[in-house]
Design a protein around this motif. Sequence first.
Motif, PDB file in Angstrom:
ATOM      1  N   GLU A 185       0.846  -1.183   0.000  1.00 28.00           N
ATOM      2  CA  GLU A 185       0.000   0.000   0.000  1.00 28.00           C
ATOM      3  C   GLU A 185       0.881   1.232   0.000  1.00 28.00           C
ATOM      4  OE1 GLU A 185      -3.429   1.936   2.832  1.00 28.00           O
ATOM      5  OE2 GLU A 185      -1.341   1.893   3.479  1.00 28.00           O
ATOM      6  N   ALA A 205      -3.225   3.915  -2.712  1.00 24.81           N
ATOM      7  CA  ALA A 205      -3.017   3.126  -3.924  1.00 24.81           C
ATOM      8  C   ALA A 205      -2.217   1.889  -3.565  1.00 24.81           C
ATOM      9  CB  ALA A 205      -2.280   3.940  -4.992  1.00 24.81           C
ATOM     10  N   ASP A 210       1.568   5.454  -8.328  1.00 24.77           N
ATOM     11  CA  ASP A 210       0.268   6.042  -8.635  1.00 24.77           C
ATOM     12  C   ASP A 210      -0.008   7.312  -7.845  1.00 24.77           C
ATOM     13  OD1 ASP A 210      -0.257   4.041 -10.440  1.00 24.77           O
ATOM     14  OD2 ASP A 210      -1.412   2.814  -9.028  1.00 24.77           O
ATOM     15  N   GLU A 294     -10.557  -0.098  -8.919  1.00 25.99           N
ATOM     16  CA  GLU A 294      -9.799   0.146  -7.695  1.00 25.99           C
ATOM     17  C   GLU A 294      -8.867  -1.046  -7.472  1.00 25.99           C
ATOM     18  OE1 GLU A 294      -9.885   2.905  -6.299  1.00 25.99           O
ATOM     19  OE2 GLU A 294     -11.771   3.797  -6.921  1.00 25.99           O
ATOM     20  N   ALA A 296      -6.246  -1.700  -5.833  1.00 33.30           N
ATOM     21  CA  ALA A 296      -5.453  -1.865  -4.616  1.00 33.30           C
ATOM     22  C   ALA A 296      -6.041  -2.962  -3.751  1.00 33.30           C
ATOM     23  CB  ALA A 296      -5.391  -0.548  -3.846  1.00 33.30           C
ATOM     24  N   ARG A 463      -9.061   0.946   3.702  1.00 32.96           N
ATOM     25  CA  ARG A 463      -9.163   1.852   2.561  1.00 32.96           C
ATOM     26  C   ARG A 463     -10.633   1.949   2.171  1.00 32.96           C
ATOM     27  NH1 ARG A 463      -4.177  -1.039   0.813  1.00 32.96           N
ATOM     28  NH2 ARG A 463      -5.484  -2.611  -0.126  1.00 32.96           N
TER      29      ARG A 463
END
Length: 482
Positions: A185, A205, A210, A294, A296, A463
Amino acid sequence: MSGRAGAELELAAKVIELVRGLAGRSAEAEVNVRHEELALTRFANSAIHQNVADSTTAVRLRLHVDGRTVGGSSTITDVDGLRALVERTLAATRVSPADRSWPGLAPPAPLRLSAGHPGSGERSGLAFGFDEATARAEPAERAERVRDFVRAADGLETAGYCRTVYVSAAFANSAGQAVEGRTTEAAMDGIARSGGADGVARLAAARLGDLDGAVLGARAAAKALAAREPVELPPGRYEVVLEPDAVSDILQNFAYFGFDGRAHHQQQSFAEPGREQFDPSVTIVDDPLGSRDEPAGDLAFDEEGTPRRPLVLVRDGVTQAVTHDRTSAGQAGTTSTGHGSAVSRSWGPHASHLRLEAAPVQGAAPGTGGAEAIVESARPLVAGMRRGLLISDLWYTRVLDPKTLVITGLTRNGVWLVEDGEVVSAVSNMRFTQSYPQALGPGRVLGIGAETVLLPESWGRARYAAPALHLAEWNLTGNASG
């Protein structure tokens, strides 16, 4: 980055062998081994003042022997350290009370990987949600993003952090479940200040690459400049557009107090599966594996060894599910949803990757006044507002009533008055007292932004993927005067 692939699983297997040798095959055991490397670069007064890194391998053992359950942990991972962990945990079971809620061990099961992730076909999920460059990131790489943030703020005072996290983990139990994985992360969170007004920009991210410090710094600076010389408005119920940072607080409180299966079983949650509790435009998914939008992802298993999967909590306004670990699932007569954690039996199984699904906004053209300070996906929503408030961020939120999830808190980092789709003035910060589910109830959601922003939790690794949100009403109960 230290360690090697498979090292954590080998350690977990050694602990299981020690348990069998010392406690016999009747003992039920589960072992988590987690190697985590956290690196943090902090800045204040527009200069880096701290760079820290921490690397820890922790072994956590949970034993169930003769109807009693005890957990223990250690960061000493040599043979003597592991043996000592097993011996003292086993000794503790002999003086512990009976555990009538013990749910048993997770059975052997394959991991479920996201079809949209490029690593989805790799063995055991080992490379799922993992970026080598982020795991190996040097302080200079984080410093570059801080430098870009500060430069983009163009002379405004700045503060914040840039962090990277690498996790390599494994789980094994005496029932035969054995899984492993790695994840990374990156996150950046910063403010810019102008004349006592603050502007914020955050992003999470899977890859450090990123994160663009210049983009975030420019956004924070624009917000700070636009928030100067605020006016004071009277308390009342206002139409609002909440930017993604504010929406992430709603999702976090939903995760901790709303969709928690333990709280639901104890009738302390608002959630009523099968009932239309939200506006039909609202769909909320817990997606630990990430998606094409997304990417991640996190580890593909929870801390009880249960494979994780996307879980739809609300679809088209109808509550569908709550989150469970093995204990709360047993109490509810269902199965675990993969939300077991080190503290879930005590504090409840919490979702940590909630996403409020974005929805294209039709018809409204973006407003112009103060538009440089508005998150892109919020602009069409602001343009559609006759008179209301644009709120950038919420903080210091506290639960007043867990059953209805009435929250009190404060706005921060920018509030603006909007009239006929135009930002006309900055507004001083205000206190609110609002039921979060009620605010998103049927007929109360006037619009949802067309894209989500992945936002980090400041003190954990949760997140939240949040779009902007246009709501018919938000209860502001105090202003700067009281």
